[in-house]
Design a protein around this motif. Structure first.
Motif, PDB file in Angstrom:
ATOM      1  N   ASN A   6      14.772  51.893  48.791  1.00  0.00           N
ATOM      2  CA  ASN A   6      15.169  50.490  48.905  1.00  0.00           C
ATOM      3  C   ASN A   6      15.203  49.887  47.505  1.00  0.00           C
ATOM      4  OD1 ASN A   6      15.619  47.826  49.457  1.00  0.00           O
ATOM      5  ND2 ASN A   6      13.710  47.476  50.561  1.00  0.00           N
ATOM      6  N   ASN A   7      16.403  49.720  46.967  1.00  0.00           N
ATOM      7  CA  ASN A   7      16.587  49.131  45.640  1.00  0.00           C
ATOM      8  C   ASN A   7      16.881  47.636  45.713  1.00  0.00           C
ATOM      9  OD1 ASN A   7      16.289  51.633  44.271  1.00  0.00           O
ATOM     10  ND2 ASN A   7      18.397  52.158  44.813  1.00  0.00           N
ATOM     11  N   CYS A   8      16.752  47.027  46.880  1.00  0.00           N
ATOM     12  CA  CYS A   8      17.118  45.623  47.067  1.00  0.00           C
ATOM     13  C   CYS A   8      16.076  44.655  46.514  1.00  0.00           C
ATOM     14  CB  CYS A   8      17.336  45.317  48.550  1.00  0.00           C
ATOM     15  SG  CYS A   8      18.726  46.209  49.292  1.00  0.00           S
ATOM     16  N   GLY A   9      14.828  45.062  46.499  1.00  0.00           N
ATOM     17  CA  GLY A   9      13.776  44.141  46.086  1.00  0.00           C
ATOM     18  C   GLY A   9      13.318  43.242  47.221  1.00  0.00           C
ATOM     19  N   PHE A  10      13.834  43.476  48.419  1.00  0.00           N
ATOM     20  CA  PHE A  10      13.441  42.731  49.616  1.00  0.00           C
ATOM     21  C   PHE A  10      13.738  43.598  50.829  1.00  0.00           C
ATOM     22  CE2 PHE A  10      17.851  41.679  48.717  1.00  0.00           C
ATOM     23  CZ  PHE A  10      18.471  41.863  49.942  1.00  0.00           C
ATOM     24  N   GLY A  11      13.197  43.224  51.956  1.00  0.00           N
ATOM     25  CA  GLY A  11      13.492  43.911  53.209  1.00  0.00           C
ATOM     26  C   GLY A  11      12.622  45.128  53.443  1.00  0.00           C
ATOM     27  N   THR A  12      12.687  45.617  54.688  1.00  0.00           N
ATOM     28  CA  THR A  12      11.898  46.767  55.116  1.00  0.00           C
ATOM     29  C   THR A  12      12.817  47.806  55.751  1.00  0.00           C
ATOM     30  OG1 THR A  12      10.024  45.322  55.581  1.00  0.00           O
ATOM     31  CG2 THR A  12       9.981  47.496  56.603  1.00  0.00           C
ATOM     32  N   PRO A  13      12.932  48.989  55.137  1.00  0.00           N
ATOM     33  CA  PRO A  13      13.696  50.056  55.792  1.00  0.00           C
ATOM     34  C   PRO A  13      13.068  50.372  57.149  1.00  0.00           C
ATOM     35  CG  PRO A  13      13.237  50.619  53.515  1.00  0.00           C
ATOM     36  CD  PRO A  13      12.397  49.415  53.841  1.00  0.00           C
ATOM     37  N   THR A  14      13.893  50.499  58.172  1.00  0.00           N
ATOM     38  CA  THR A  14      13.406  50.685  59.539  1.00  0.00           C
ATOM     39  C   THR A  14      14.165  51.831  60.197  1.00  0.00           C
ATOM     40  OG1 THR A  14      12.892  48.327  59.652  1.00  0.00           O
ATOM     41  CG2 THR A  14      13.024  49.513  61.744  1.00  0.00           C
ATOM     42  N   LEU A  15      13.422  52.746  60.806  1.00  0.00           N
ATOM     43  CA  LEU A  15      13.996  53.877  61.536  1.00  0.00           C
ATOM     44  C   LEU A  15      13.508  53.793  62.979  1.00  0.00           C
ATOM     45  CD1 LEU A  15      15.583  56.618  61.450  1.00  0.00           C
ATOM     46  CD2 LEU A  15      13.366  57.708  60.976  1.00  0.00           C
ATOM     47  N   ILE A  16      14.453  53.792  63.925  1.00  0.00           N
ATOM     48  CA  ILE A  16      14.139  53.627  65.345  1.00  0.00           C
ATOM     49  C   ILE A  16      14.817  54.732  66.147  1.00  0.00           C
ATOM     50  CG2 ILE A  16      14.485  52.132  67.369  1.00  0.00           C
ATOM     51  CD1 ILE A  16      14.296  49.753  65.491  1.00  0.00           C
ATOM     52  N   GLN A  17      14.108  55.206  67.154  1.00  0.00           N
ATOM     53  CA  GLN A  17      14.680  56.156  68.106  1.00  0.00           C
ATOM     54  C   GLN A  17      14.168  55.791  69.493  1.00  0.00           C
ATOM     55  OE1 GLN A  17      13.015  60.082  68.329  1.00  0.00           O
ATOM     56  NE2 GLN A  17      15.022  61.008  68.690  1.00  0.00           N
ATOM     57  N   GLY A  18      15.069  55.583  70.423  1.00  0.00           N
ATOM     58  CA  GLY A  18      14.682  55.314  71.804  1.00  0.00           C
ATOM     59  C   GLY A  18      13.747  54.132  71.973  1.00  0.00           C
ATOM     60  N   GLY A  19      13.948  53.080  71.186  1.00  0.00           N
ATOM     61  CA  GLY A  19      13.115  51.894  71.313  1.00  0.00           C
ATOM     62  C   GLY A  19      11.764  51.997  70.615  1.00  0.00           C
ATOM     63  N   ARG A  20      11.531  53.095  69.890  1.00  0.00           N
ATOM     64  CA  ARG A  20      10.274  53.292  69.157  1.00  0.00           C
ATOM     65  C   ARG A  20      10.532  53.237  67.673  1.00  0.00           C
ATOM     66  NH1 ARG A  20       7.455  58.284  68.903  1.00  0.00           N
ATOM     67  NH2 ARG A  20       9.494  59.204  69.157  1.00  0.00           N
ATOM     68  N   VAL A  21       9.713  52.496  66.946  1.00  0.00           N
ATOM     69  CA  VAL A  21       9.799  52.462  65.484  1.00  0.00           C
ATOM     70  C   VAL A  21       9.140  53.736  64.960  1.00  0.00           C
ATOM     71  CG1 VAL A  21       9.127  51.255  63.383  1.00  0.00           C
ATOM     72  CG2 VAL A  21       9.789  49.949  65.416  1.00  0.00           C
ATOM     73  N   LEU A  22       9.917  54.552  64.234  1.00  0.00           N
ATOM     74  CA  LEU A  22       9.404  55.805  63.672  1.00  0.00           C
ATOM     75  C   LEU A  22       8.926  55.634  62.240  1.00  0.00           C
ATOM     76  CD1 LEU A  22      12.161  58.256  64.959  1.00  0.00           C
ATOM     77  CD2 LEU A  22       9.967  57.683  66.039  1.00  0.00           C
ATOM     78  N   SER A  23       9.541  54.681  61.518  1.00  0.00           N
ATOM     79  CA  SER A  23       9.169  54.472  60.117  1.00  0.00           C
ATOM     80  C   SER A  23       9.546  53.063  59.700  1.00  0.00           C
ATOM     81  CB  SER A  23       9.896  55.465  59.208  1.00  0.00           C
ATOM     82  OG  SER A  23       9.690  55.154  57.846  1.00  0.00           O
ATOM     83  N   THR A  24       8.740  52.506  58.815  1.00  0.00           N
ATOM     84  CA  THR A  24       9.075  51.237  58.156  1.00  0.00           C
ATOM     85  C   THR A  24       9.048  51.457  56.649  1.00  0.00           C
ATOM     86  OG1 THR A  24       6.767  50.537  58.369  1.00  0.00           O
ATOM     87  CG2 THR A  24       8.319  49.716  60.034  1.00  0.00           C
ATOM     88  N   GLY A  25       9.739  52.499  56.218  1.00  0.00           N
ATOM     89  CA  GLY A  25       9.935  52.747  54.806  1.00  0.00           C
ATOM     90  C   GLY A  25       9.439  54.083  54.304  1.00  0.00           C
ATOM     91  N   GLY A  26       8.410  54.635  54.923  1.00  0.00           N
ATOM     92  CA  GLY A  26       7.905  55.941  54.496  1.00  0.00           C
ATOM     93  C   GLY A  26       8.771  57.054  55.032  1.00  0.00           C
TER      94      GLY A  26
END
Length: 159
Positions: free
Chosen positions: A30-50
């Motif tokens: 994430n080069n934006c300097g803001f926000g949270t990378p989010t990965l979701i599968q089937g309604g479950r959050v798998l990652s918030t940046g890691g």
């Protein structure tokens, strides 16, 4: 009763299968300097940046940069859709794309690229008119396929 040779053969087969277990990693930058990378599968959050590593196929997953204005499924934001799977026949491997199909909309520059196989294959979206993203469900030519086993995916925001 199993003989020593049978048990030894079973151990070798089990070890060989274990060595060839399918895994895929999704990595965020994430080069934006803001926000949270989010990965979701089937309604479950798998990652918030890691980094997220799946032990087996990762199917029908979505990723986006949560800027505070995105819905849970990335509504209102640039979406990365991915399935990472080892191919079992020609054309049955991994596929990733960018989506701006409403209710998704351009939010930040987003891109992806495969690594550990299919290196260099990927796409970037730098504006709302980007030709590398789905704008309607018929834009199948924008999908980026990879037929390598255990391929990983790097997703970058604001690059």
């Amino acid at each position: 009763m199993l003989s020593f040779a049978s048990v030894f053969s079973l151990v070798l087969v089990t070890a060989a299968i274990g060595v060839q277990a399918e895994t895929h990693t999704v990595h965020f930058t994430n080069n934006c300097g803001f926000g949270t990378p989010t990965l979701i599968q089937g309604g479950r959050v798998l990652s918030t940046g890691g980094d997220f590593t799946s032990n087996g196929p990762l199917t029908a997953a979505i990723a986006y940069l949560q800027t505070g204005s995105c819905g849970f499924n990335g509504e209102g934001c640039t979406l990365v859709e991915t399935t990472l799977v080892n191919p079992t026949s020609p054309g049955s491997g991994s596929s990733t794309d960018l989506s701006l199909i409403p209710p998704h909309a351009f939010s930040v520059t987003s891109g992806f690229g495969y690594f550990n196989g299919c290196n260099g294959a990927g796409a970037d979206c730098t504006n709302a008119n980007c030709p590398t993203a789905f704008h309607n469900s018929n834009d199948n030519s924008v999908q980026v396929a990879c037929q390598a086993d255990n391929v990983n995916l790097a997703i970058t925001f604001c690059d």
